[in-house]
Write an enzyme that holds these catalytic residues in place. Structure first.
Site, mmCIF file in Angstrom:
data_model
loop_
_atom_site.group_PDB
_atom_site.id
_atom_site.type_symbol
_atom_site.label_atom_id
_atom_site.label_comp_id
_atom_site.label_asym_id
_atom_site.label_seq_id
_atom_site.Cartn_x
_atom_site.Cartn_y
_atom_site.Cartn_z
ATOM 1 N N CYS A 1 84.542 -19.685 0.580
ATOM 2 C CA CYS A 1 83.817 -19.869 1.839
ATOM 3 C C CYS A 1 84.268 -21.154 2.529
ATOM 4 O O CYS A 1 84.275 -22.219 1.912
ATOM 5 C CB CYS A 1 82.317 -19.896 1.591
ATOM 6 S SG CYS A 1 81.352 -20.073 3.108
ATOM 7 N N HIS B 1 90.588 -12.997 -1.575
ATOM 8 C CA HIS B 1 90.572 -12.810 -0.126
ATOM 9 C C HIS B 1 91.947 -13.255 0.363
ATOM 10 O O HIS B 1 92.258 -14.448 0.342
ATOM 11 C CB HIS B 1 89.466 -13.639 0.508
ATOM 12 C CG HIS B 1 89.312 -13.396 1.977
ATOM 13 N ND1 HIS B 1 88.135 -13.638 2.652
ATOM 14 C CD2 HIS B 1 90.174 -12.934 2.913
ATOM 15 C CE1 HIS B 1 88.293 -13.338 3.933
ATOM 16 N NE2 HIS B 1 89.535 -12.922 4.117
ATOM 17 N N LYS C 1 85.914 -15.689 -6.891
ATOM 18 C CA LYS C 1 86.400 -15.173 -5.606
ATOM 19 C C LYS C 1 87.045 -16.338 -4.859
ATOM 20 O O LYS C 1 86.407 -17.371 -4.647
ATOM 21 C CB LYS C 1 85.265 -14.584 -4.778
ATOM 22 C CG LYS C 1 85.725 -13.846 -3.520
ATOM 23 C CD LYS C 1 84.562 -13.102 -2.858
ATOM 24 C CE LYS C 1 85.059 -12.193 -1.741
ATOM 25 N NZ LYS C 1 85.544 -12.942 -0.575
#
Length: 344
Positions: A111, A182, A150
Site C-alpha cells: 500500500c 501486485h 503481498k
C-alpha cells in the site's frame, strides 16, 4: 532480467485444506472488502480465497475486534491482511487473527498511501527486507496458519529485477512460502493511491520470472486483471490470479471464473442474489442497515438488462428507514422488465 537457478531449501508452496483456492482470489480493498462484501463474493465464487481489508496490528490488539475481525462462517477460506512494521505487534495480531478463525494472515507490503508511509509500513517495507523477514518469522512463530506477503515490484525508481528477487529471497528465508505480487512499482511521492493502481506500468513478466526462478514458492499475480480470459491466461505462468476492482465493479466476473476454474453450473444473477436473503434478513434483525450491505451489490447487473435501474433503486432506497429485502426484490424485478442495454 537474468533467470536465477532455484536455491536448495526454498520454502514449499502454501499447503492447507484450501490450497486450491489460491488459483482465484479477491484482493484486500480498503472500505470495500468488509464482511458483507465477502459473504456476497462467497456466494458468487464458492472456491475463491477472500481477503479482509487491511487492518493495522495495533488496531487488532487494542481496538474493537468484534467489528474489525467480523467474519461470517460462510466466508472460508478467508485471510486477514495486517499492516504494521513491528515484529512483536504483528506476531500478536497474527495470533489473534488465527484464534478468530482466519485461514491465512497476509502482511501488506504494497500500500502506497501517505498514511501508511507515515506509519512505516505498506509499500515502503519493500526497502526493508530484513525487517519484513523478522516480522514474518515472528508471525509464523505466533500462529498456526500460513503467513503470506503481498508486495509490489519495487518502490519509485527501483527497476532492478535482482533487487525484487533479493527482497523475496530474504522474506522467503524467514519461512514465507507465498507471495501475492501486485505487478507494478509503488510511487511513494507524487501519485495518489488511485494513481498508483493505474499509472505505474504493469510488468507481469517479473511475477512469471519469480515463479520460474523460485518454483518452490507459491506466486499469485495481482494488478489490472480486468476479464476472465486475462485471469485464466496468468495461470499458465503462476499459481493464482487475484482480482481487485474488477471483481467489485463487475462481480459476475467472479462467478464465471469460479465455474470455469473449479467446475459447476452457471447460476443466474437473480438466483445468486436471492441466496443472500437469509444473511441480509439476519443482519437487518441484528441492527444492520441495508445500505451497508447493498452498496456491495450495485454492480451485479453491470452491462445487463435493467442494470442501471437496479443500481438506482438500491442507491436511492437502501438508506431509508425500514428498508429491507422487499427493496432488493423490487430492484431484481426491473432487470426482467427493462430492455437490454444498447452498445454506444
Amino acid at each position: 532480467m537474468t533467470p536465477v537457478d532455484p536455491r536448495p531449501g526454498d520454502p514449499v508452496p502454501v499447503e492447507s485444506p484450501y490450497a486450491a483456492s489460491i488459483r482465484l482470489s479477491v484482493a484486500p480493498m480498503m472500505d470495500w472488502t468488509d464482511s458483507h462484501c465477502r459473504v456476497f463474493h462467497r456466494l458468487l465464487a464458492p472456491h475463491a480465497r477472500l481477503y479482509t481489508e487491511m487492518v493495522h496490528a495495533n488496531a487488532v490488539i487494542h481496538g474493537d475486534r468484534a467489528k474489525l475481525l467480523a467474519r461470517d462462517p460462510s466466508e472460508h477460506p478467508v485471510a486477514l491482511q495486517l499492516g504494521g512494521s513491528e515484529p512483536a505487534l504483528l506476531a500478536e495480531a497474527a495470533r489473534i487473527g488465527a484464534d478468530h478463525g482466519f485461514d491465512e494472515v497476509n502482511l501488506n507490503c504494497g500500500c502506497p498511501s501517505d498514511r501508511v508511509q507515515a506509519g512505516r509500513f505498506g509499500a515502503c517495507l519493500m526497502r526493508e527486507p530484513a525487517l519484513v523477514a523478522d516480522s514474518v518469522a515472528a508471525m509464523i512463530a505466533a500462529c498456526d496458519v500460513p503467513v503470506t506477503v503481498k508486495c509490489r515490484l519495487g518502490v519509485d525508481d527501483d527497476h532492478d529485477y535482482g533487487r525484487f528477487l533479493d527482497f523475496v529471497d530474504t522474506v522467503a528465508s524467514a519461512g514465507c512460502g507465498m507471495f501475492v505480487v501486485h505487478a507494478r512499482n509503488a510511487w511513494l511521492k507524487g501519485l495518489s493511491p488511485k494513481e498508483n493502481r493505474e499509472i505505474p506500468p504493469l510488468r507481469y513478466d517479473w511475477a512469471y520470472a519469480l515463479k520460474r526462478d523460485r518454483p518452490g514458492l507459491t506466486v499469485v499475480v495481482n494488478g489490472g486483471i480486468a476479464d476472465a480470459a486475462e485471469a485464466t491466461a496468468h495461470l499458465d505462468h503462476v499459481d493464482g490470479a487475484m482480482l481487485g476492482r474488477a471483481a467489485y465493479h463487475d462481480p459476475w466476473l467472479l462467478h464465471r471464473l469460479d465455474v470455469a476454474l473449479y467446475g459447476g453450473e452457471l447460476s443466474t444473477r437473480a438466483d445468486v442474489l436471492r441466496s443472500m436473503r437469509p444473511y441480509v434478513e439476519d443482519q437487518l434483525a441484528r441492527g444492520a442497515q441495508l445500505k451497508h450491505i447493498s452498496r456491495h451489490l450495485l454492480g451485479l447487473f453491470h452491462g445487463e438488462r435493467g442494470g442501471r435501474a437496479f443500481r438506482q433503486v438500491l442507491s436511492e432506497g437502501a438508506h431509508r428507514p425500514g428498508a429491507g429485502w422487499a427493496l432488493l426484490e423490487e430492484a431484481i424485478s426491473l432487470t426482467a422488465l427493462l430492455p437490454a442495454p444498447t452498445a454506444e
